[in-house]
Design a protein around this motif. Structure first.
Motif, short mmCIF file in Angstrom:
data_model
loop_
_atom_site.label_atom_id
_atom_site.label_comp_id
_atom_site.label_asym_id
_atom_site.label_seq_id
_atom_site.Cartn_x
_atom_site.Cartn_y
_atom_site.Cartn_z
N PHE A 1 0.97 -1.52 -0.68
CA PHE A 1 -0.31 -0.25 -0.26
C PHE A 1 0.79 1.58 0.22
CE2 PHE A 1 -1.38 3.94 2.68
CZ PHE A 1 -3.41 3.62 1.93
N MET A 2 1.64 1.22 0.52
CA MET A 2 2.78 2.60 0.56
C MET A 2 3.78 2.40 -0.61
SD MET A 2 5.92 2.86 3.72
CE MET A 2 6.87 1.74 2.28
N MET A 3 3.54 1.45 -1.09
CA MET A 3 4.69 2.31 -2.45
C MET A 3 4.20 2.39 -3.67
SD MET A 3 7.78 1.55 -1.41
CE MET A 3 8.17 1.45 -2.96
N ARG B 1 2.62 6.53 -2.20
CA ARG B 1 3.99 6.90 -1.11
C ARG B 1 4.16 8.28 -2.57
NH1 ARG B 1 7.92 7.07 1.62
NH2 ARG B 1 9.60 8.33 1.36
N SER B 2 4.03 8.31 -3.85
CA SER B 2 3.82 8.89 -4.93
C SER B 2 2.63 10.67 -4.66
CB SER B 2 4.55 8.70 -6.68
OG SER B 2 5.54 7.69 -6.85
N ALA B 3 1.53 9.36 -4.70
CA ALA B 3 0.62 10.52 -4.80
C ALA B 3 0.47 11.57 -3.67
CB ALA B 3 -0.90 9.25 -4.65
N PHE B 4 0.93 11.10 -2.67
CA PHE B 4 0.94 11.53 -1.23
C PHE B 4 1.87 12.55 -1.50
CE2 PHE B 4 -2.37 8.32 0.40
CZ PHE B 4 -2.53 9.52 1.45
N ARG B 5 3.18 11.97 -1.73
CA ARG B 5 4.18 12.89 -2.10
C ARG B 5 3.64 14.34 -2.51
NH1 ARG B 5 8.24 14.96 0.68
NH2 ARG B 5 8.54 13.17 1.23
N GLU B 6 2.99 14.30 -3.94
CA GLU B 6 2.64 15.21 -4.29
C GLU B 6 1.47 16.01 -3.73
OE1 GLU B 6 0.63 13.29 -8.37
OE2 GLU B 6 2.78 12.83 -8.60
N LYS B 7 0.70 15.16 -3.43
CA LYS B 7 0.08 16.31 -2.43
C LYS B 7 0.78 17.07 -1.38
CE LYS B 7 -3.74 13.70 -3.45
NZ LYS B 7 -4.99 12.64 -2.50
N ASN B 8 1.55 16.53 -0.59
CA ASN B 8 2.23 16.83 0.50
C ASN B 8 3.87 17.47 0.05
OD1 ASN B 8 0.01 16.58 2.61
ND2 ASN B 8 0.36 14.56 1.77
N LEU C 1 1.55 8.23 5.36
CA LEU C 1 0.39 6.87 4.55
C LEU C 1 0.03 6.24 5.36
CD1 LEU C 1 3.42 6.58 2.38
CD2 LEU C 1 1.65 6.64 1.23
N ALA C 2 0.91 5.67 7.20
CA ALA C 2 0.14 4.61 8.20
C ALA C 2 -1.45 5.33 8.29
CB ALA C 2 0.99 5.30 8.94
#
Length: 215
Positions: free
Chosen positions: A6-8, A11-18, A30-31
């Motif tokens: 799930f994290m892998m 991760r990219s999408a969460f990085r773009e948002k944050n 992510l957790a």
């Protein structure tokens, strides 16, 4: 694992948002997202994990089947060493987190730490070799100041350990307390002359026991 998949994947999408978030902050986000994920969606990752582990098991069985007895024994021994290293690392991390005092330094360790930055050498190993050679050439009187500092550090260590061990007992961690035999008062320190002779005779063994300068 299911969470790692799930994290892998996200991760990219969460990085773009944050974009300003640190790696630790991103991991926390992510957790949190994983904890809030519906069971039906988590099941997708769980099934993928099971399939991948089955594939891994089959490939591992084929790999082991083609090994000679000697290769299988070597593989088993390497696995044992890896597990031992992991246990040792976990133990060290736990002790650090619990605030265990740093072990006392020897006169040689103190000498190296003091002279390391100004020492010449193209690599840390080269610097250590030069400093070790320089230590061996010091006279007994020149070594004495470092040996005295080492004795003072032993006193510091013993005092800090007594307080730390008392705290561990209060926390119910008697397993981390030294045995009575180890806590007994040590024999008087060698005279400066004896210490200098003993350290010189250690030779290469002493070099291998050098601690990192920053310690």
């Amino acid at each position: 694992t299911a969470y790692f998949r799930f994290m892998m994947e996200n991760r990219s999408a969460f990085r773009e948002k944050n974009p300003e978030a640190s790696s630790i902050e991103l991991a926390k986000k992510l957790a949190g997202a994983w904890r809030e994920l519906p069971a039906s969606q988590k099941q997708v990752y769980e099934e993928a994990k099971k399939t991948d582990w089955q594939r891994y098991g089959e490939q591992l069985a084929k790999y082991k089947a083609q090994l000679t007895p000697a290769q299988a024994a070597a593989l088993k021994e390497e696995r044992r060493k890896q597990l031992a290293r992991r246990r040792s690392l976990r133990a060290k991390r736990e002790l650090t987190a619990l605030g265990k005092p740093k072990r006392p330094r020897s006169g040689l360790n103190i000498f190296v730490a003091e002279k390391f930055q100004e020492s010449e050498g193209i690599s840390p190993a080269a610097k250590l070799k030069k400093l070790f050679d320089a230590w061996q050439k010091l006279s007994t009187s020149q070594k004495q100041q470092y040996l005295q500092l080492a004795e003072d550090d032993k006193v510091r260590y013993e005092n800090e350990m007594k307080s730390w061990e008392a705290k561990m007992v209060e926390l119910g961690r008697e397993d981390l307390v030294r045995s009575k035999k180890k806590r007994l008062k040590k024999k008087p320190a060698e005279t400066a002359k004896q210490a200098g002779t003993a350290r010189t005779s250690l030779g290469t063994k002493a070099k291998l026991k050098l601690k990192k300068p920053e310690e």
